[in-house]
Scaffold this motif. Structure first.
Motif, PDB file in Angstrom:
ATOM      1  N   VAL A 117       0.838  -1.194   0.000  1.00  0.00           N
ATOM      2  CA  VAL A 117       0.000   0.000   0.000  1.00  0.00           C
ATOM      3  C   VAL A 117       0.873   1.244   0.000  1.00  0.00           C
ATOM      4  N   HIS A 118       1.917   1.225   0.828  1.00  0.00           N
ATOM      5  CA  HIS A 118       2.844   2.359   0.937  1.00  0.00           C
ATOM      6  C   HIS A 118       3.431   2.720  -0.423  1.00  0.00           C
ATOM      7  N   ALA A 119       3.751   1.706  -1.218  1.00  0.00           N
ATOM      8  CA  ALA A 119       4.413   1.955  -2.503  1.00  0.00           C
ATOM      9  C   ALA A 119       3.439   2.362  -3.608  1.00  0.00           C
ATOM     10  N   SER A 120       2.172   1.988  -3.472  1.00  0.00           N
ATOM     11  CA  SER A 120       1.277   2.149  -4.625  1.00  0.00           C
ATOM     12  C   SER A 120       0.100   3.102  -4.430  1.00  0.00           C
ATOM     13  N   PHE A 121      -0.152   3.570  -3.208  1.00  0.00           N
ATOM     14  CA  PHE A 121      -1.416   4.290  -2.990  1.00  0.00           C
ATOM     15  C   PHE A 121      -1.519   5.567  -3.810  1.00  0.00           C
ATOM     16  N   GLU A 122      -0.420   6.281  -4.009  1.00  0.00           N
ATOM     17  CA  GLU A 122      -0.484   7.524  -4.791  1.00  0.00           C
ATOM     18  C   GLU A 122      -0.829   7.225  -6.243  1.00  0.00           C
ATOM     19  N   LYS A 123      -0.201   6.165  -6.798  1.00  0.00           N
ATOM     20  CA  LYS A 123      -0.511   5.795  -8.180  1.00  0.00           C
ATOM     21  C   LYS A 123      -1.958   5.342  -8.302  1.00  0.00           C
ATOM     22  N   ARG A 124      -2.418   4.566  -7.325  1.00  0.00           N
ATOM     23  CA  ARG A 124      -3.791   4.072  -7.369  1.00  0.00           C
ATOM     24  C   ARG A 124      -4.795   5.213  -7.155  1.00  0.00           C
ATOM     25  N   ALA A 125      -4.450   6.189  -6.315  1.00  0.00           N
ATOM     26  CA  ALA A 125      -5.336   7.330  -6.105  1.00  0.00           C
ATOM     27  C   ALA A 125      -5.507   8.121  -7.400  1.00  0.00           C
ATOM     28  N   ALA A 126      -4.399   8.312  -8.111  1.00  0.00           N
ATOM     29  CA  ALA A 126      -4.467   9.017  -9.396  1.00  0.00           C
ATOM     30  C   ALA A 126      -5.286   8.213 -10.399  1.00  0.00           C
ATOM     31  N   GLN A 127      -5.114   6.875 -10.390  1.00  0.00           N
ATOM     32  CA  GLN A 127      -5.883   6.009 -11.286  1.00  0.00           C
ATOM     33  C   GLN A 127      -7.373   6.103 -10.965  1.00  0.00           C
ATOM     34  N   ALA A 128      -7.707   6.085  -9.676  1.00  0.00           N
ATOM     35  CA  ALA A 128      -9.105   6.154  -9.260  1.00  0.00           C
ATOM     36  C   ALA A 128      -9.741   7.477  -9.688  1.00  0.00           C
ATOM     37  N   ALA A 129      -8.984   8.555  -9.515  1.00  0.00           N
ATOM     38  CA  ALA A 129      -9.509   9.867  -9.905  1.00  0.00           C
ATOM     39  C   ALA A 129      -9.685   9.951 -11.412  1.00  0.00           C
ATOM     40  N   GLY A 130      -8.696   9.427 -12.169  1.00  0.00           N
ATOM     41  CA  GLY A 130      -8.749   9.509 -13.616  1.00  0.00           C
ATOM     42  C   GLY A 130      -9.824   8.639 -14.224  1.00  0.00           C
ATOM     43  N   GLN A 131     -10.119   7.495 -13.600  1.00  0.00           N
ATOM     44  CA  GLN A 131     -11.097   6.557 -14.155  1.00  0.00           C
ATOM     45  C   GLN A 131     -12.443   6.612 -13.445  1.00  0.00           C
ATOM     46  N   GLY A 132     -12.561   7.496 -12.467  1.00  0.00           N
ATOM     47  CA  GLY A 132     -13.824   7.633 -11.753  1.00  0.00           C
ATOM     48  C   GLY A 132     -14.173   6.421 -10.910  1.00  0.00           C
ATOM     49  N   LEU A 133     -13.173   5.766 -10.320  1.00  0.00           N
ATOM     50  CA  LEU A 133     -13.422   4.584  -9.500  1.00  0.00           C
ATOM     51  C   LEU A 133     -13.976   5.000  -8.139  1.00  0.00           C
ATOM     52  N   ASN A 134     -14.855   4.164  -7.585  1.00  0.00           N
ATOM     53  CA  ASN A 134     -15.374   4.479  -6.260  1.00  0.00           C
ATOM     54  C   ASN A 134     -14.414   4.009  -5.175  1.00  0.00           C
ATOM     55  N   HIS A 135     -14.772   4.256  -3.921  1.00  0.00           N
ATOM     56  CA  HIS A 135     -13.867   3.961  -2.814  1.00  0.00           C
ATOM     57  C   HIS A 135     -13.571   2.470  -2.680  1.00  0.00           C
ATOM     58  N   VAL A 190      -5.565  -1.298  -3.941  1.00  0.00           N
ATOM     59  CA  VAL A 190      -4.413  -1.174  -3.047  1.00  0.00           C
ATOM     60  C   VAL A 190      -4.216  -2.447  -2.218  1.00  0.00           C
ATOM     61  N   LEU A 191      -5.300  -3.152  -1.914  1.00  0.00           N
ATOM     62  CA  LEU A 191      -5.165  -4.415  -1.192  1.00  0.00           C
ATOM     63  C   LEU A 191      -4.546  -5.485  -2.091  1.00  0.00           C
ATOM     64  N   GLU A 192      -4.885  -5.476  -3.362  1.00  0.00           N
ATOM     65  CA  GLU A 192      -4.249  -6.398  -4.311  1.00  0.00           C
ATOM     66  C   GLU A 192      -2.758  -6.099  -4.425  1.00  0.00           C
ATOM     67  N   ASP A 193      -2.393  -4.818  -4.419  1.00  0.00           N
ATOM     68  CA  ASP A 193      -0.977  -4.437  -4.443  1.00  0.00           C
ATOM     69  C   ASP A 193      -0.262  -4.938  -3.196  1.00  0.00           C
ATOM     70  N   GLU A 194      -0.926  -4.838  -2.063  1.00  0.00           N
ATOM     71  CA  GLU A 194      -0.345  -5.311  -0.806  1.00  0.00           C
ATOM     72  C   GLU A 194      -0.132  -6.822  -0.851  1.00  0.00           C
ATOM     73  N   LEU A 195      -1.124  -7.545  -1.344  1.00  0.00           N
ATOM     74  CA  LEU A 195      -1.018  -9.004  -1.431  1.00  0.00           C
ATOM     75  C   LEU A 195       0.126  -9.409  -2.345  1.00  0.00           C
ATOM     76  N   LEU A 196       0.251  -8.742  -3.500  1.00  0.00           N
ATOM     77  CA  LEU A 196       1.324  -9.054  -4.432  1.00  0.00           C
ATOM     78  C   LEU A 196       2.684  -8.737  -3.821  1.00  0.00           C
ATOM     79  N   ASN A 197       2.780  -7.623  -3.125  1.00  0.00           N
ATOM     80  CA  ASN A 197       4.036  -7.232  -2.479  1.00  0.00           C
ATOM     81  C   ASN A 197       4.461  -8.263  -1.444  1.00  0.00           C
ATOM     82  N   ARG A 198       3.508  -8.742  -0.648  1.00  0.00           N
ATOM     83  CA  ARG A 198       3.840  -9.749   0.370  1.00  0.00           C
ATOM     84  C   ARG A 198       4.278 -11.061  -0.274  1.00  0.00           C
TER      85      ARG A 198
END
Length: 258
Positions: free
Chosen positions: A18-36, A43-51
Motif C-alpha cells: 500500500v505504501h508503494a502504490s497508494f499515490e498511483k492508485r489514487a491518481a488512477q481512481a480519480a482519472g477513471q472515476g473509481l469508487n472507494h 491497493v489491497l491487491e498491491d499489498e497481497l502481491l508485495n507480500r
C-alpha cells in the motif's frame, strides 16, 4: 497532507505494498472515476502481491539453488522429452498439492538439474518452501550435523520444507550409514511433502546402490510411490549449444544443464 498521513500509517502498519502504490492508485481512481471500494480493492491487491514477492525472495535465498533456470527458458526447439502441456502442468505445481514426487531422469547434459531448479524457482514464486541439495553434499552436511550433535534438528529442518530437491542421486553406491540417513529423511517427510530427484540411473537399478535390500526397498518405495517420471532426451544440450556459439565463447551458467 493526506499523502503524508497515508504514507505514515501504511508504514506503521507494515503495509509496504500500500505504501508503494497508494499515490498511483489514487491518481488512477480519480482519472477513471473509481469508487472507494474499487480503490480499496486495488491497493489491497498491491499489498497481497508485495507480500507474495517478499516471501518468494526469502524462499529463493533459503532454497540454496546453485544456478538460475526458469521453465519459460526451457528450449523446445527440438524434442527433449517434455511437451508444452507437461511444462504447463509442472508450472501449475499441482504435483505438490497431491504430495507426489518427481523423478527427473536422463543422461549427462540433458537438463535434469536445469529442470529441477526451474521447477524449484517456480515453487518459490508460489510461496512453496523448497530446498535444493546435491546428494553427495547432503551426506557432508549430515556428517557435520552429527559432529555438532544436531543431526535430529537437521532431519527435522528437511522435513519442514514442502519440497526437497535431491540432485544427482545414484552417481555411486551408498554406505549403510548413508542409506540409513536417506531412510530417516524420507520417512520423516512421508506424506508431508514432495521430493524431486534427478538421476542418470534408471529407478529399476536403484536397489543395487544399497548394501541392505530391506533399506533399499524402503528408500525406493518412498521415492517411487506416488511419483511422476520425467524422462529427458535429445542428447547433450551443452554440446548442442557449444556448436551454435562463436569460436572461443563459453556457455554461461552451464551448471544448470546437468
Amino acid at each position: 497532507m493526506m499523502s503524508d498521513q497515508m504514507r505514515s500509517l501504511s508504514h506503521q502498519l507494515r503495509l509496504f505494498g500500500v505504501h508503494a502504490s497508494f499515490e498511483k492508485r489514487a491518481a488512477q481512481a480519480a482519472g477513471q472515476g473509481l469508487n472507494h471500494l474499487e480503490f480499496l480493492r486495488l491497493v489491497l491487491e498491491d499489498e497481497l502481491l508485495n507480500r507474495k514477492e517478499r516471501i518468494s525472495k526469502g524462499l529463493l535465498t533459503r532454497a540454496k539453488f546453485r544456478s538460475v533456470a526458469d521453465l519459460e527458458d526451457w528450449d523446445q526447439s527440438y524434442d527433449r522429452g517434455l511437451t508444452k502441456a507437461k511444462l504447463r502442468e509442472l508450472s501449475s505445481t499441482s504435483f505438490v498439492e497431491s504430495n507426489e514426487n518427481l523423478l527427473i531422469l536422463g543422461r549427462t547434459g540433458e537438463g535434469k538439474t536445469h529442470m529441477a531448479v526451474a521447477i524449484g524457482r517456480r515453487l518459490c514464486a508460489e510461496n512453496i518452501s523448497t530446498f535444493f541439495v546435491p546428494v553427495n553434499f547432503l551426506f557432508e552436511e549430515v556428517h557435520a550435523a552429527k559432529v555438532a550433535g544436531k543431526y535430529l534438528q537437521y532431519v527435522k529442518r528437511l522435513s519442514q520444507v514442502r519440497v526437497l530437491i535431491l540432485d544427482d542421486f545414484g552417481l555411486r553406491n551408498y554406505t549403510h550409514d548413508e542409506a540409513t540417513v536417506l531412510v530417516d529423511i524420507l520417512e520423516d517427510r512421508h506424506k508431508k511433502g514432495s521430493v524431486i530427484v534427478t538421476s542418470q540411473a534408471d529407478p529399476k537399478g536403484w536397489p543395487k546402490l544399497f548394501e541392505d535390500p530391506l533399506i533399499a526397498e524402503a528408500i525406493v518405495s518412498r521415492l517411487e510411490h506416488p511419483s511422476q517420471k520425467l524422462v529427458l532426451k535429445g542428447g547433450n544440450y551443452r554440446e548442442k549449444l557449444q556448436t551454435q556459439l562463436p569460436s572461443g565463447k563459453k556457455i554461461e551458467k552451464e551448471t544448470m544443464l546437468n
